[in-house]
Design a protein around this motif. Structure first.
Motif, PDB file in Angstrom:
ATOM      1  N   LEU A  67       0.847  -1.196   0.000  1.00  0.00           N
ATOM      2  CA  LEU A  67       0.000   0.000   0.000  1.00  0.00           C
ATOM      3  C   LEU A  67       0.879   1.241   0.000  1.00  0.00           C
ATOM      4  N   PHE A  68       0.360   2.295  -0.629  1.00  0.00           N
ATOM      5  CA  PHE A  68       1.137   3.491  -0.944  1.00  0.00           C
ATOM      6  C   PHE A  68       0.324   4.699  -0.497  1.00  0.00           C
ATOM      7  N   LEU A  69       0.923   5.574   0.291  1.00  0.00           N
ATOM      8  CA  LEU A  69       0.153   6.648   0.917  1.00  0.00           C
ATOM      9  C   LEU A  69      -0.484   7.586  -0.106  1.00  0.00           C
ATOM     10  N   ASN A  70       0.216   7.927  -1.178  1.00  0.00           N
ATOM     11  CA  ASN A  70      -0.369   8.805  -2.184  1.00  0.00           C
ATOM     12  C   ASN A  70      -1.636   8.207  -2.800  1.00  0.00           C
ATOM     13  N   ASP A  71      -1.644   6.885  -2.981  1.00  0.00           N
ATOM     14  CA  ASP A  71      -2.788   6.206  -3.608  1.00  0.00           C
ATOM     15  C   ASP A  71      -3.967   6.087  -2.657  1.00  0.00           C
ATOM     16  N   GLN A  72      -3.684   5.777  -1.404  1.00  0.00           N
ATOM     17  CA  GLN A  72      -4.746   5.541  -0.422  1.00  0.00           C
ATOM     18  C   GLN A  72      -4.402   6.287   0.866  1.00  0.00           C
ATOM     19  N   PRO A  73      -4.684   7.573   0.920  1.00  0.00           N
ATOM     20  CA  PRO A  73      -4.299   8.389   2.087  1.00  0.00           C
ATOM     21  C   PRO A  73      -5.258   8.205   3.263  1.00  0.00           C
ATOM     22  N   THR A  74      -5.178   7.020   3.887  1.00  0.00           N
ATOM     23  CA  THR A  74      -6.075   6.678   4.981  1.00  0.00           C
ATOM     24  C   THR A  74      -5.273   6.218   6.189  1.00  0.00           C
ATOM     25  N   THR A  77      -3.799   2.732   5.713  1.00  0.00           N
ATOM     26  CA  THR A  77      -2.567   2.694   4.921  1.00  0.00           C
ATOM     27  C   THR A  77      -1.368   3.042   5.791  1.00  0.00           C
ATOM     28  N   VAL A  78      -1.500   4.057   6.630  1.00  0.00           N
ATOM     29  CA  VAL A  78      -0.403   4.452   7.519  1.00  0.00           C
ATOM     30  C   VAL A  78      -0.059   3.301   8.460  1.00  0.00           C
ATOM     31  N   ARG A  79      -1.080   2.635   9.000  1.00  0.00           N
ATOM     32  CA  ARG A  79      -0.831   1.498   9.895  1.00  0.00           C
ATOM     33  C   ARG A  79      -0.122   0.367   9.141  1.00  0.00           C
ATOM     34  N   HIS A  80      -0.532   0.128   7.891  1.00  0.00           N
ATOM     35  CA  HIS A  80       0.111  -0.901   7.071  1.00  0.00           C
ATOM     36  C   HIS A  80       1.579  -0.552   6.813  1.00  0.00           C
ATOM     37  N   ILE A  81       1.853   0.699   6.511  1.00  0.00           N
ATOM     38  CA  ILE A  81       3.235   1.132   6.283  1.00  0.00           C
ATOM     39  C   ILE A  81       4.081   0.855   7.521  1.00  0.00           C
ATOM     40  N   TYR A  82       3.553   1.220   8.674  1.00  0.00           N
ATOM     41  CA  TYR A  82       4.309   1.009   9.905  1.00  0.00           C
ATOM     42  C   TYR A  82       4.528  -0.487  10.146  1.00  0.00           C
ATOM     43  N   ALA A  83       3.475  -1.282   9.994  1.00  0.00           N
ATOM     44  CA  ALA A  83       3.587  -2.723  10.245  1.00  0.00           C
ATOM     45  C   ALA A  83       4.597  -3.373   9.310  1.00  0.00           C
ATOM     46  N   SER A  84       4.701  -2.893   8.073  1.00  0.00           N
ATOM     47  CA  SER A  84       5.646  -3.458   7.112  1.00  0.00           C
ATOM     48  C   SER A  84       7.087  -3.155   7.489  1.00  0.00           C
ATOM     49  N   HIS A  85       7.345  -1.939   7.927  1.00  0.00           N
ATOM     50  CA  HIS A  85       8.727  -1.537   8.204  1.00  0.00           C
ATOM     51  C   HIS A  85       9.195  -1.950   9.589  1.00  0.00           C
ATOM     52  N   VAL A  86       8.283  -1.977  10.564  1.00  0.00           N
ATOM     53  CA  VAL A  86       8.717  -2.295  11.921  1.00  0.00           C
ATOM     54  C   VAL A  86       9.232  -3.727  12.006  1.00  0.00           C
TER      55      VAL A  86
END
Length: 393
Positions: A67-74, A77-86
């Motif tokens: 998921l990409f923040l520009n595409d889905q600014p929700t 999406t932010v939670r998914h970004i964090y879960a992926s990198h952490v």
């Protein structure tokens, strides 16, 4: 209380061998030497000599595994970004958006603000990269969105959730002096302005950095006027400045390892790492996405058997990476020859200080947040603790 024993601890300043770290209520309580006895009543994890380092801090990345923040600014999406990198040891990050419409900027700010309230040490804000860039240096940013600022847009941008903007990257030569003064007056105290995607001359860049309002430079060498003998450019201005901090993408694609090493020699603790990740290549998760639309570009992932791979657009331009910050640490150590102590500081202590959180995160010291990463001697992530809690798959 949780205690780690037989740990090789990087405190953020020094290494301690055979050390004990005690954690309670999400905070580090004690960092003890081998001569101090462990408490038999505590829950104990024996690290058997593995590294225990502060959670990594990444101040520029755009997406999670898919998921990409520009595409889905929700918020999701932010939670998914964090879960992926952490999962790869990045316990603090700034979700980043590239040049886009004012509406998407505001939606992204609101989404990050929601998650920031849930997870203030994990997602302390957003990095807005653009759209106020020099078109000559827009890189993979869409020409449909790269634009000059207007007073009305600046006022609207900072009218809500302004405190969530931790970094705003801009080209100062695209602003009038009046617009810059307006920006300086509108921005929240949390916000750091960063010089990037700019074709400023050495003199223009030096004036901007000397203003006292632009303390950062975004992804050194990339999308900025380079160093030449008759025009030192932005790179020369950064190297010649006394206080500016600069980020660098140490992925093995954006910068030759020698240029990373040179920058570290010249800037010392004013250089820090970013992943610039469009998507994260995270074990156990789908991703990175093989292709997607980025403005008028179609962006493709190019796998690399010798590295984490990269993204390029249909013009053949680099469009971002597919890695996490621990990959950048390994590149610094294995390819650029930077000492592990320095590479870890570039991924922990220094970026934490850049966003004004150096007294809370980025070190293993009493009273700091217990964001911790267990690394093998080969610098692979074995376990991550976020605010003292072990992450599960």
């Amino acid at each position: 209380m949780l205690q780690f024993i037989h740990a090789t601890v990087f405190t953020g300043d020094q290494w301690l061998t055979n050390a004990t770290v005690r954690v309670a209520k999400g905070r580090i309580q004690d960092v003890l030497t081998s001569s101090d006895p462990a408490d038999a009543t505590d829950e104990t994890i024996d690290l058997a000599g593995d590294y225990l380092v502060p959670g990594l801090v990444d101040l520029q990345l755009y997406g999670g595994s898919n998921l990409f923040l520009n595409d889905q600014p929700t918020p999701d999406t932010v939670r998914h970004i964090y879960a992926s990198h952490v999962k790869n040891g990045t316990t603090t990050l700034l979700p980043t958006i590239h040049s886009t419409s004012l509406e998407i900027m505001q939606q992204s700010m609101a989404a990050v603000q929601t998650v920031r309230q849930e997870n203030p040490f994990g997602v302390p804000g957003i990095h807005i990269e653009g759209p106020y860039f020099n078109p000559i240096k827009r890189g993979a940013h869409s020409s449909a969105y790269v634009r000059k600022p207007t007073e009305a847009e600046l006022e609207t941008l900072f009218s809500a959730n302004a405190d969530a903007i931790r970094i705003l990257t801009l080209a100062p030569e695209m602003f009038t002096s009046e617009q810059l003064q307006l920006l300086f007056s509108l921005k929240h105290a949390n916000t750091r302005l960063s010089l990037g995607h700019s074709n400023a001359t050495y003199a223009q860049a030096t004036d901007a950095l000397n203003s006292g309002q632009i303390p950062l430079a975004t992804h050194l060498y990339n999308a900025m006027r380079g160093f030449e003998s008759r025009e030192p450019g932005i790179v020369g201005a950064v190297f010649d400045h006394d206080t500016v901090h600069a980020s660098i993408i140490a992925d093995g694609y954006h910068c030759d390892p020698a240029t990373i090493r040179i920058a570290r020699k010249l800037l010392g603790d004013r250089l820090f790492l970013i992943s610039d990740a469009l998507f994260a290549n995270t074990p156990g998760l789908d991703g990175p996405r093989p292709d997607f639309s980025l403005g008028e570009f179609i962006v493709h992932f190019e796998p690399d058997p010798a590295g984490p791979g990269r993204y390029v657009n249909n013009e053949g331009k680099l469009a971002g990476s597919a890695l996490t910050l621990i990959d950048c640490v390994r590149v610094c150590v294995e390819k650029a020859g930077i000492p592990l102590t320095d590479a870890l500081r570039m991924a922990t202590t220094i970026p934490a200080t850049v966003i004004g959180m150096g007294d809370q995160i980025g070190k293993i010291q009493p009273d700091y947040v217990a964001n911790l990463v267990r690394l093998s001697p080969a610098l692979t992530v074995k376990t991550v603790w976020q605010i003292g809690d072990e992450l599960t798959a």
